[in-house]
Design a protein around this motif. Sequence first.
Motif, PDB file in Angstrom:
ATOM      1  N   PRO A 181       1.538   1.230  -8.362  1.00  0.00           N
ATOM      2  CA  PRO A 181       0.197   0.773  -7.370  1.00  0.00           C
ATOM      3  C   PRO A 181      -0.937  -0.041  -7.698  1.00  0.00           C
ATOM      4  O   PRO A 181      -1.338  -1.008  -7.257  1.00  0.00           O
ATOM      5  CB  PRO A 181      -0.165   2.302  -6.891  1.00  0.00           C
ATOM      6  CG  PRO A 181       0.664   3.418  -7.218  1.00  0.00           C
ATOM      7  CD  PRO A 181       1.104   2.785  -8.571  1.00  0.00           C
ATOM      8  N   ASP A 182      -1.093  -0.084  -8.931  1.00  0.00           N
ATOM      9  CA  ASP A 182      -2.108  -0.777  -9.579  1.00  0.00           C
ATOM     10  C   ASP A 182      -1.498  -2.348 -10.065  1.00  0.00           C
ATOM     11  O   ASP A 182      -2.458  -2.983 -10.576  1.00  0.00           O
ATOM     12  CB  ASP A 182      -2.960  -0.117 -10.937  1.00  0.00           C
ATOM     13  CG  ASP A 182      -1.995   0.256 -12.206  1.00  0.00           C
ATOM     14  OD1 ASP A 182      -0.751  -0.359 -12.073  1.00  0.00           O
ATOM     15  OD2 ASP A 182      -2.407   0.724 -13.108  1.00  0.00           O
ATOM     16  N   SER A 219       7.799   7.142  -0.853  1.00  0.00           N
ATOM     17  CA  SER A 219       7.305   6.124  -0.401  1.00  0.00           C
ATOM     18  C   SER A 219       7.752   4.868   0.214  1.00  0.00           C
ATOM     19  O   SER A 219       7.348   3.754   0.606  1.00  0.00           O
ATOM     20  CB  SER A 219       6.587   5.335  -1.636  1.00  0.00           C
ATOM     21  OG  SER A 219       7.668   5.233  -2.544  1.00  0.00           O
ATOM     22  N   ALA A 268       1.093   3.176  -3.031  1.00  0.00           N
ATOM     23  CA  ALA A 268      -0.254   3.773  -3.388  1.00  0.00           C
ATOM     24  C   ALA A 268      -0.353   5.141  -2.517  1.00  0.00           C
ATOM     25  O   ALA A 268      -1.397   5.607  -2.420  1.00  0.00           O
ATOM     26  CB  ALA A 268      -1.555   3.112  -3.337  1.00  0.00           C
ATOM     27  N   SER A 269       0.716   5.614  -2.000  1.00  0.00           N
ATOM     28  CA  SER A 269       0.664   6.517  -0.978  1.00  0.00           C
ATOM     29  C   SER A 269       0.600   8.198  -1.664  1.00  0.00           C
ATOM     30  O   SER A 269       0.328   9.078  -0.949  1.00  0.00           O
ATOM     31  CB  SER A 269       1.925   6.648  -0.124  1.00  0.00           C
ATOM     32  OG  SER A 269       3.248   6.819  -0.989  1.00  0.00           O
ATOM     33  N   GLY A 323      -6.257  -4.747  -0.939  1.00  0.00           N
ATOM     34  CA  GLY A 323      -5.359  -4.563  -2.038  1.00  0.00           C
ATOM     35  C   GLY A 323      -5.780  -5.458  -2.990  1.00  0.00           C
ATOM     36  O   GLY A 323      -6.794  -5.535  -3.725  1.00  0.00           O
ATOM     37  N   PRO A 350      -5.091  -2.507  -6.626  1.00  0.00           N
ATOM     38  CA  PRO A 350      -4.283  -3.066  -7.692  1.00  0.00           C
ATOM     39  C   PRO A 350      -4.965  -3.739  -8.800  1.00  0.00           C
ATOM     40  O   PRO A 350      -4.483  -4.922  -8.495  1.00  0.00           O
ATOM     41  CB  PRO A 350      -3.036  -3.624  -6.876  1.00  0.00           C
ATOM     42  CG  PRO A 350      -3.704  -4.013  -5.807  1.00  0.00           C
ATOM     43  CD  PRO A 350      -4.938  -3.141  -5.265  1.00  0.00           C
ATOM     44  N   ALA A 375       0.791  -1.104  -0.085  1.00  0.00           N
ATOM     45  CA  ALA A 375       0.135   0.181  -0.073  1.00  0.00           C
ATOM     46  C   ALA A 375       0.876   1.315   0.032  1.00  0.00           C
ATOM     47  O   ALA A 375       0.431   2.257  -0.595  1.00  0.00           O
ATOM     48  CB  ALA A 375      -0.724  -0.110   1.243  1.00  0.00           C
ATOM     49  N   TRP A 405      -6.345   1.308  -1.424  1.00  0.00           N
ATOM     50  CA  TRP A 405      -5.557   0.748  -2.498  1.00  0.00           C
ATOM     51  C   TRP A 405      -6.211  -0.416  -3.423  1.00  0.00           C
ATOM     52  O   TRP A 405      -6.753  -1.366  -2.786  1.00  0.00           O
ATOM     53  CB  TRP A 405      -4.325  -0.094  -1.813  1.00  0.00           C
ATOM     54  CG  TRP A 405      -3.094  -0.593  -2.571  1.00  0.00           C
ATOM     55  CD1 TRP A 405      -2.732  -0.262  -3.920  1.00  0.00           C
ATOM     56  CD2 TRP A 405      -2.534  -1.712  -2.575  1.00  0.00           C
ATOM     57  NE1 TRP A 405      -1.776  -1.105  -4.308  1.00  0.00           N
ATOM     58  CE2 TRP A 405      -1.430  -2.090  -3.440  1.00  0.00           C
ATOM     59  CE3 TRP A 405      -2.368  -2.853  -1.310  1.00  0.00           C
ATOM     60  CZ2 TRP A 405      -0.565  -3.201  -3.565  1.00  0.00           C
ATOM     61  CZ3 TRP A 405      -1.537  -3.672  -1.378  1.00  0.00           C
ATOM     62  CH2 TRP A 405      -0.423  -3.979  -2.521  1.00  0.00           C
ATOM     63  N   ILE A 456      -4.959   4.013   3.726  1.00  0.00           N
ATOM     64  CA  ILE A 456      -4.315   3.643   2.422  1.00  0.00           C
ATOM     65  C   ILE A 456      -4.321   2.377   2.225  1.00  0.00           C
ATOM     66  O   ILE A 456      -4.725   2.200   0.951  1.00  0.00           O
ATOM     67  CB  ILE A 456      -2.903   4.483   2.671  1.00  0.00           C
ATOM     68  CG1 ILE A 456      -2.962   5.743   2.824  1.00  0.00           C
ATOM     69  CG2 ILE A 456      -2.296   3.901   1.142  1.00  0.00           C
ATOM     70  CD1 ILE A 456      -1.494   6.342   3.173  1.00  0.00           C
TER      71      ILE A 456
END
Length: 504
Positions: free
Chosen positions: A346-347, A35, A29-30, A121, A74, A26, A72, A68
């Motif tokens: 992030p994805d 990060s 994805a911050s 996630g 992904p 995660a 998230w 977060i």
Amino acid sequence: MASLQQYRTPDWYADAKFGIYCHWNAQSASKSKFSGWYARHMYEQGSPAYKDHLKNWGHPSEVGYKDIIEAWNPDKFDADRWVKLFKEAGAKYVLTMAVHHDNFDFWDSKYQPRWNSLNYGPKVDVCKEMREACLREGIRWGARTHLGRSYSWFQTNKGADTIGPKKGVLYDGNNPDYEDLYIEKATPEQIGTNYSQIRHPLNPSKEWMEHWKNRMFDLIDNYHPDHLYFDGASPFMNDEGQAGLDVIAHFYNHNASRHDGENEGVMVIKDIKNHGFFYDKISTVVLERTRENNIVEEPRETENSTGPWFYTGDETGYRSSESLLHEMIDVVSKNCNFVLNIPPRPDGSFDDQSLKILKDFGMWFKRNGEAIYGTRAWHTFSEDEFRFTAKAKSLFAIALKKPGEKVLIRSLNSWKPEDIMSVEYGFKEKLNWELTTEGLEIKIPEEFLGEELAYVFRISCSREVKNLPYRKVAIQSVKEDNEENSKKFGADGNGGETLPTRKQ
């Protein structure tokens, strides 16, 4: 201890040389370029991550790391695609970050049943999917764990602002409803100053130590890794590493039970002061963003990254394919393995620069892999821009710069003409050569040399190359490269924390 010190590097690992892994959770994805250790630094008032968190998410008393994780998404994670990409790039083993310092597990975790990748996630069992994808592709799988340091590393979530309008308002890590993520509150005597907190807890509770051990056993027993990583030495400081030793012994025994009584498990730990207890000869040693300066008897593992550890949103700040490949070649020439971190978005997808690096590695390995896989260090690893590897009756001289029409390898000046059967470039073009008092002189037609990341010459010999004489000439040091890596990236990957130095 004596039984653990019987550890020997498994053959598959000594042959594999190159692996790939991903820093991904995660924190990716911050929405912050800081990060790397975001889950810790977002709770440190005034830090760049804290400032980014205020701007992008809100105050950590109201919106914390848990939020977060919950946000998230992904949705492009695809284990089969990841593993195919890594295999095509030349990796012979793939490692999954099973848990980072943020206490979030990427498996169906018996002892972390809420905060894991099945619930948030990816919403899948990432370790299971990655392992099965590796098995389908015929490569080895392993797990990286950073949980040994979490007890102290993550305690910043128990704080509060010391100045400003939110002064004294406790961060969300103080909410008992989320203690299973944020960890029990520790005393200063248990975690020490910032110096100790980021390295290893000084005196964690017995309950936490047992909890850590149970999670490691759960991962080993149900996912059967052939490679297991601790981000530190053997946990914990207050039991002289006994909890870690118990896990390591269990890992070896479990692995041997699945391979006809022969351990094929590779355990890697760090030899760094105050990162737990280090015991020599019980495992493979991993070197964070550093390389050995000379050949080592037992293989070690250098870990490095295309750039920062985690995705930052800056897709231009990566190292070049050439510099990364040259580092891999240098590492292998010293009897070590190289693992490369490729941070996903992030994805769960990879940006164009990461894909280019993977493609470049794959193209080079497809043409030149024989000079890396299954080789061993020779008597000397370098001469100027050449790096040497050896296999049976073949000596590989790998040039890190494009050679001219003539190449002189002075390290071979005591060889005799009958020692050499042939010299080839790129495993297909036979070249004219001559042994002189200065060394081996190789003549290269201009049309043979295209543009490569590195240029491989195979010297086929009449006997095992380990039995041939050598001369040490113009050995290159990597001390400056190691210092530059430490200064630029630090321990958190963003240059915010000093990279610890190893003892050996």
